[in-house]
Write an enzyme that holds these catalytic residues in place. Structure first.
Site, PDB file in Angstrom:
ATOM      1  N   HIS A  31       0.626  -1.182  -0.086  1.00 20.17           N
ATOM      2  CA  HIS A  31      -0.044   0.154  -0.007  1.00 20.17           C
ATOM      3  C   HIS A  31       1.001   1.341   0.056  1.00 20.17           C
ATOM      4  O   HIS A  31       0.684   2.110  -0.894  1.00 20.17           O
ATOM      5  CB  HIS A  31      -0.815   0.105   1.156  1.00 20.17           C
ATOM      6  CG  HIS A  31      -1.893   1.098   1.235  1.00 20.17           C
ATOM      7  ND1 HIS A  31      -3.371   0.964   1.047  1.00 20.17           N
ATOM      8  CD2 HIS A  31      -1.608   2.243   1.648  1.00 20.17           C
ATOM      9  CE1 HIS A  31      -3.994   2.059   1.185  1.00 20.17           C
ATOM     10  NE2 HIS A  31      -2.991   2.809   1.556  1.00 20.17           N
ATOM     11  N   GLU A  32       1.968   1.259   0.896  1.00 21.96           N
ATOM     12  CA  GLU A  32       2.665   2.691   1.142  1.00 21.96           C
ATOM     13  C   GLU A  32       3.683   2.583  -0.319  1.00 21.96           C
ATOM     14  O   GLU A  32       3.885   3.709  -0.606  1.00 21.96           O
ATOM     15  CB  GLU A  32       3.376   2.388   2.457  1.00 21.96           C
ATOM     16  CG  GLU A  32       2.661   2.642   3.662  1.00 21.96           C
ATOM     17  CD  GLU A  32       1.585   3.645   3.768  1.00 21.96           C
ATOM     18  OE1 GLU A  32       1.734   4.627   3.121  1.00 21.96           O
ATOM     19  OE2 GLU A  32       0.602   3.160   4.292  1.00 21.96           O
ATOM     20  N   HIS A  35       1.706   4.351  -3.097  1.00 22.85           N
ATOM     21  CA  HIS A  35       1.592   5.926  -2.710  1.00 22.85           C
ATOM     22  C   HIS A  35       2.944   6.353  -3.185  1.00 22.85           C
ATOM     23  O   HIS A  35       2.943   7.612  -3.946  1.00 22.85           O
ATOM     24  CB  HIS A  35       1.503   6.111  -1.280  1.00 22.85           C
ATOM     25  CG  HIS A  35       0.070   5.838  -0.791  1.00 22.85           C
ATOM     26  ND1 HIS A  35      -1.005   6.194  -1.501  1.00 22.85           N
ATOM     27  CD2 HIS A  35      -0.310   5.428   0.346  1.00 22.85           C
ATOM     28  CE1 HIS A  35      -2.147   5.968  -0.757  1.00 22.85           C
ATOM     29  NE2 HIS A  35      -1.771   5.430   0.305  1.00 22.85           N
ATOM     30  N   ASP A 107      -7.700   6.991   2.613  1.00 25.16           N
ATOM     31  CA  ASP A 107      -7.346   7.574   1.036  1.00 25.16           C
ATOM     32  C   ASP A 107      -8.697   7.959   0.315  1.00 25.16           C
ATOM     33  O   ASP A 107      -8.738   8.920  -0.341  1.00 25.16           O
ATOM     34  CB  ASP A 107      -6.650   6.632   0.279  1.00 25.16           C
ATOM     35  CG  ASP A 107      -5.324   6.287   1.194  1.00 25.16           C
ATOM     36  OD1 ASP A 107      -4.599   6.937   1.894  1.00 25.16           O
ATOM     37  OD2 ASP A 107      -4.631   4.901   0.950  1.00 25.16           O
TER      38      ASP A 107
END
Length: 209
Positions: A31-32, A35, A107
């Protein structure tokens, strides 16, 4: 390191010791990393400051974004890039696991807020809906107009997701490398992030300002 730690404590709280499963850690890292890739390559005004998968308060991980220069107004390109960065965690999870986690909730809220602001308040719709509709009493806005404005939000979400999917598929080696490094180190400072992107021949998108 002290400044970085202080920023995190102020922004999202103290570190927490959680017995996360290997899958949860991998999902958070994915996930990070999503980003970070979109932020680093696509964003015209912001930069990656730090990536972490160490839990703090209500979050399991974070990708810190810092402006490259002090700005007092934003263009449509900047706001669209914000939406794309917000949606990148969702897209990365979907690509790797086929499903997504509750980590996308915050988000989505932020992306929806930005899109709503763009179309309801700033006249940034391609359909030409000019004006700030939020100052009009809701009872005086036709259901047809509300639907059209909300359709613009749905349209831009789909466009942004498509662009993010294209980028993450193209830059999958970087995405996988970031995931691996995060699982190993848990935190990546700016210099470490920069080194990984440079290793793959990537540099920042030039500022639109």
């Amino acid at each position: 390191k002290d400044i970085s730690e202080a920023m995190e404590r102020i922004d999202i709280g103290l570190k927490r010791k959680l017995n996360m499963t290997p899958h949860e850690r991998e999902t958070t890292a994915c996930h990070e990393a999503g980003h970070a890739v979109v932020l680093y390559i696509l964003h015209p005004t912001n930069d990656v400051f730090k990536i972490s998968i160490i839990p703090r308060k209500d979050t399991l991980g974070v990708t810190y974004s810092q402006p490259k220069e002090e700005l007092y107004s934003y263009t449509k390109d900047k706001l669209l890039a914000d939406i794309e960065v917000d949606l990148a965690g969702y897209v990365a999870e979907k690509m790797r696991f086929g499903v997504t986690s509750t980590g996308v909730s915050g988000d989505f809220k932020d992306a929806m807020r930005i899109a709503h602001f763009m179309f309801w308040s700033l006249g940034m719709s391609d359909a030409g809906f000019l004006g700030d509709y939020t100052v009009i009493p809701e009872s005086q806005i036709s259901e047809n107009m509300k639907e059209k404005l909300n359709q613009e939000t749905d349209k831009i979400f789909k466009q942004c997701i498509k662009e993010v999917e294209t980028l993450l598929l193209k830059e999958k080696p970087i995405l996988e490398r970031l995931i691996s490094e995060l699982l190993s180190k848990e935190e990546l400072e700016y210099d470490e992030v920069e080194a990984i992107f440079n290793e793959f021949g990537k540099t920042h998108m030039k500022s639109a300002w």
